[in-house]
Enzyme design. Sequence first.
Site, PDB file in Angstrom:
ATOM      1  N   HIS A  23       0.806  -0.894   0.115  1.00  0.00           N
ATOM      2  CA  HIS A  23       0.180   0.369   0.236  1.00  0.00           C
ATOM      3  C   HIS A  23       0.892   1.297   0.156  1.00  0.00           C
ATOM      4  O   HIS A  23       1.709   1.702   1.181  1.00  0.00           O
ATOM      5  CB  HIS A  23      -0.696   0.124   1.243  1.00  0.00           C
ATOM      6  CG  HIS A  23      -2.081   0.430   1.127  1.00  0.00           C
ATOM      7  ND1 HIS A  23      -3.315   0.972   2.122  1.00  0.00           N
ATOM      8  CD2 HIS A  23      -1.961   2.662   1.031  1.00  0.00           C
ATOM      9  CE1 HIS A  23      -3.845   2.155   1.158  1.00  0.00           C
ATOM     10  NE2 HIS A  23      -2.963   2.966   0.815  1.00  0.00           N
ATOM     11  N   HIS A  25       1.272   5.065  -2.165  1.00  0.00           N
ATOM     12  CA  HIS A  25       0.569   5.903  -3.386  1.00  0.00           C
ATOM     13  C   HIS A  25       1.785   6.321  -3.929  1.00  0.00           C
ATOM     14  O   HIS A  25       2.547   6.876  -3.835  1.00  0.00           O
ATOM     15  CB  HIS A  25      -0.459   6.811  -2.734  1.00  0.00           C
ATOM     16  CG  HIS A  25      -2.131   6.531  -2.168  1.00  0.00           C
ATOM     17  ND1 HIS A  25      -3.276   6.127  -2.533  1.00  0.00           N
ATOM     18  CD2 HIS A  25      -1.861   5.828  -1.153  1.00  0.00           C
ATOM     19  CE1 HIS A  25      -3.986   5.904  -1.924  1.00  0.00           C
ATOM     20  NE2 HIS A  25      -3.195   5.425  -1.478  1.00  0.00           N
ATOM     21  N   ASP A  27       1.434   9.251  -6.626  1.00  0.00           N
ATOM     22  CA  ASP A  27       1.446  10.333  -6.439  1.00  0.00           C
ATOM     23  C   ASP A  27       1.341  11.087  -5.156  1.00  0.00           C
ATOM     24  O   ASP A  27       1.210  12.488  -4.750  1.00  0.00           O
ATOM     25  CB  ASP A  27      -0.392  10.804  -6.881  1.00  0.00           C
ATOM     26  CG  ASP A  27      -1.405  10.256  -6.092  1.00  0.00           C
ATOM     27  OD1 ASP A  27      -1.266   8.968  -5.594  1.00  0.00           O
ATOM     28  OD2 ASP A  27      -2.143  11.293  -6.230  1.00  0.00           O
ATOM     29  N   GLY A 188      -9.831   7.620  -1.639  1.00  0.00           N
ATOM     30  CA  GLY A 188     -10.101   9.059  -1.363  1.00  0.00           C
ATOM     31  C   GLY A 188     -11.309   9.338   0.079  1.00  0.00           C
ATOM     32  O   GLY A 188     -10.794   8.155   0.818  1.00  0.00           O
ATOM     33  N   HIS A 215      -9.774   0.295  -0.133  1.00  0.00           N
ATOM     34  CA  HIS A 215      -9.637   1.701   1.301  1.00  0.00           C
ATOM     35  C   HIS A 215     -11.032   1.377   1.963  1.00  0.00           C
ATOM     36  O   HIS A 215     -11.801   2.301   2.057  1.00  0.00           O
ATOM     37  CB  HIS A 215      -9.366   3.170   1.145  1.00  0.00           C
ATOM     38  CG  HIS A 215      -7.845   3.461   0.234  1.00  0.00           C
ATOM     39  ND1 HIS A 215      -7.318   3.375  -0.605  1.00  0.00           N
ATOM     40  CD2 HIS A 215      -7.270   3.891   1.469  1.00  0.00           C
ATOM     41  CE1 HIS A 215      -6.158   3.510  -0.325  1.00  0.00           C
ATOM     42  NE2 HIS A 215      -6.239   4.062   0.584  1.00  0.00           N
ATOM     43  N   GLU A 218     -10.729   2.819   7.743  1.00  0.00           N
ATOM     44  CA  GLU A 218      -9.992   4.133   8.067  1.00  0.00           C
ATOM     45  C   GLU A 218     -10.232   5.803   8.944  1.00  0.00           C
ATOM     46  O   GLU A 218     -10.064   5.395   9.863  1.00  0.00           O
ATOM     47  CB  GLU A 218      -8.920   4.128   6.477  1.00  0.00           C
ATOM     48  CG  GLU A 218      -7.616   5.657   6.779  1.00  0.00           C
ATOM     49  CD  GLU A 218      -7.481   6.485   6.058  1.00  0.00           C
ATOM     50  OE1 GLU A 218      -8.039   6.481   4.853  1.00  0.00           O
ATOM     51  OE2 GLU A 218      -6.173   6.868   5.420  1.00  0.00           O
ATOM     52  N   ASP A 307       1.652   4.016   2.803  1.00  0.00           N
ATOM     53  CA  ASP A 307       0.409   4.760   2.498  1.00  0.00           C
ATOM     54  C   ASP A 307       1.011   6.178   1.760  1.00  0.00           C
ATOM     55  O   ASP A 307       1.494   5.777   0.660  1.00  0.00           O
ATOM     56  CB  ASP A 307      -0.175   5.905   3.451  1.00  0.00           C
ATOM     57  CG  ASP A 307      -1.545   5.506   3.246  1.00  0.00           C
ATOM     58  OD1 ASP A 307      -1.959   5.396   1.752  1.00  0.00           O
ATOM     59  OD2 ASP A 307      -2.099   6.606   3.709  1.00  0.00           O
TER      60      ASP A 307
HETATM   61  O1  LIG Z   1      -4.965   6.659   3.365  1.00  0.00           O
HETATM   62  C1  LIG Z   1      -5.583   7.778   2.230  1.00  0.00           C
HETATM   63  N1  LIG Z   1      -7.237   6.627   2.283  1.00  0.00           N
HETATM   64  C2  LIG Z   1      -7.954   7.502   1.510  1.00  0.00           C
HETATM   65  N2  LIG Z   1      -7.397   8.327   0.053  1.00  0.00           N
HETATM   66  C3  LIG Z   1      -6.075   8.228   0.072  1.00  0.00           C
HETATM   67  C4  LIG Z   1      -5.474   7.724   1.090  1.00  0.00           C
HETATM   68  N3  LIG Z   1      -3.822   8.181   0.372  1.00  0.00           N
HETATM   69  C5  LIG Z   1      -4.186   8.908  -0.684  1.00  0.00           C
HETATM   70  N4  LIG Z   1      -5.231   8.708  -1.087  1.00  0.00           N
HETATM   71  C6  LIG Z   1      -5.831   8.958  -2.476  1.00  0.00           C
HETATM   72  C7  LIG Z   1      -5.080  10.373  -2.415  1.00  0.00           C
HETATM   73  C8  LIG Z   1      -4.330  10.051  -4.078  1.00  0.00           C
HETATM   74  O2  LIG Z   1      -4.603  11.832  -4.823  1.00  0.00           O
HETATM   75  C9  LIG Z   1      -5.349   8.951  -4.345  1.00  0.00           C
HETATM   76  C10 LIG Z   1      -4.479   8.032  -5.806  1.00  0.00           C
HETATM   77  O3  LIG Z   1      -3.336   7.826  -5.711  1.00  0.00           O
HETATM   78  O4  LIG Z   1      -5.670   8.411  -3.300  1.00  0.00           O
HETATM   79 ZN   LIG Z   2      -3.946   4.853   0.976  1.00  0.00          ZN
END
Ligand SMILES: O=c1[nH]cnc2c1ncn2[C@H]1C[C@H](O)[C@@H](CO)O1
Ligand SMILES: [Zn+2]
EC number: 3.5.4.4
Length: 387
Positions: A23, A25, A27, A188, A215, A218, A307
């Site tokens: 996990h 991301h 970006d 998101g 997701h 959380e 993350d």
């Molecule tokens: O921890 C998270 N929870 C929900 N959404 C998240 C988390 N970390 C990043 N994101 C979102 C923001 C990014 O733009 C998107 C794609 O990677 O996923």
């Molecule tokens: Zn995430």
Amino acid sequence: MTSQTRNTPSSDQIRRAPKVLLHDHLDGGLRPGTIVDLARDAGYAGLPEADPDKLGVWFREAADSGSLERYLETFAHTCAVMQTREALVRVAAECAEDLAEDGVVYAEVRYAPEQHLEAGLTLEEVVEAVNEGFREGERRARENGHRIRVGALLTAMRHAARALEIAELANRYRDLSGGGVVGFDIAGAEAGFPPTRHLDAFEYLKRENNHFTIHAGEAFGLPSIWQALQWCGADRLGHGVRIIDDIHVGEDGTVKLGRLAAYVRDKRVPLELCPSSNLQTGAADSYAGHPIGLLRRLHFRATVNTDNRLMSGTSMSREFEHLVDAFGYSLDDMQWFTVNAMKSAFIPFDERLAMINDVIKPGYAELKSEWLFQQTASTSGSASSRD
Ligand SMILES: O=c1[nH]cnc2c1ncn2[C@H]1C[C@H](O)[C@@H](CO)O1
Ligand SMILES: [Zn+2]
């Protein structure tokens, strides 16, 4: 020397230990210096800081808000500079390089293709650029003496309405030789956007025998986890940390699992736990108080993840360092988390098994044996001085 001390890893051993990341991301993991370069190239004037060091601090502080919604606002800046093929190739290549440098041997890195279309790229061009970057990063890592495999997960944003389209994209790019897109995810803001909004995408992927994580659990609790598993059929839970709400520890230490927690443990549902991120979004209070301690003791299929390395100023090694400090984890514990992660990866079973038997276990065996040779050296030194 007790077995505990000889097994407690040093920072250097943590970094050298083979690690598996499920996990992360794309970006959320850019190098600050790269953001500055790409913003200049793209003429993006919205960065809050021009100096890379200050920018890194800004991301960590802005993300440290106690709220997932505010945490997510910081991604506007990283996505803004990831809109061209060249930028995506560079970011993906550096991601693979940075993970390899940190001792990660297998990673599944996710991103939302729909967030990279502002300068005219198509969804397909986005996926192909990121795949090209991962291959390039794997190649550069190999040149530097590191071995890593990186697979992509395509994320759909849960507040948007493109999940089925992104699921179809993930299905079209699956199984590329050398590792392409290995699965799907939704991310998101969680509150107000239940996973069942995207049921069509999950049902499609199930019909295609494809893999996905969600997701869930959380920023929102048990109902989100329940929906992700029992309505949507998720293979893994992104975070899933709030499963702790269904675990009751009595004053005498007896533990009682609710029906959902029992299901998650019995079915070996992988939990993609991300300790530092949870501290920032308010899902946990401290490392020592993080549910990962109890979940590991109860033998849930717990895994350790980053993350967003940029927003949390972290790496896989840093996450393990925090856990070693908080819980006194040994190399055996690290190996347990790592094997859990590898078992839960979305690549084929024979490849997962080979990674466990031929890379992970030998890597830990090597580290665990180091104390023997240190001791032999000092023992033989003192023996010869006595002779
Ligand atoms: O921890 C998270 N929870 C929900 N959404 C998240 C988390 N970390 C990043 N994101 C979102 C923001 C990014 O733009 C998107 C794609 O990677 O996923
Ligand atoms: Zn995430």
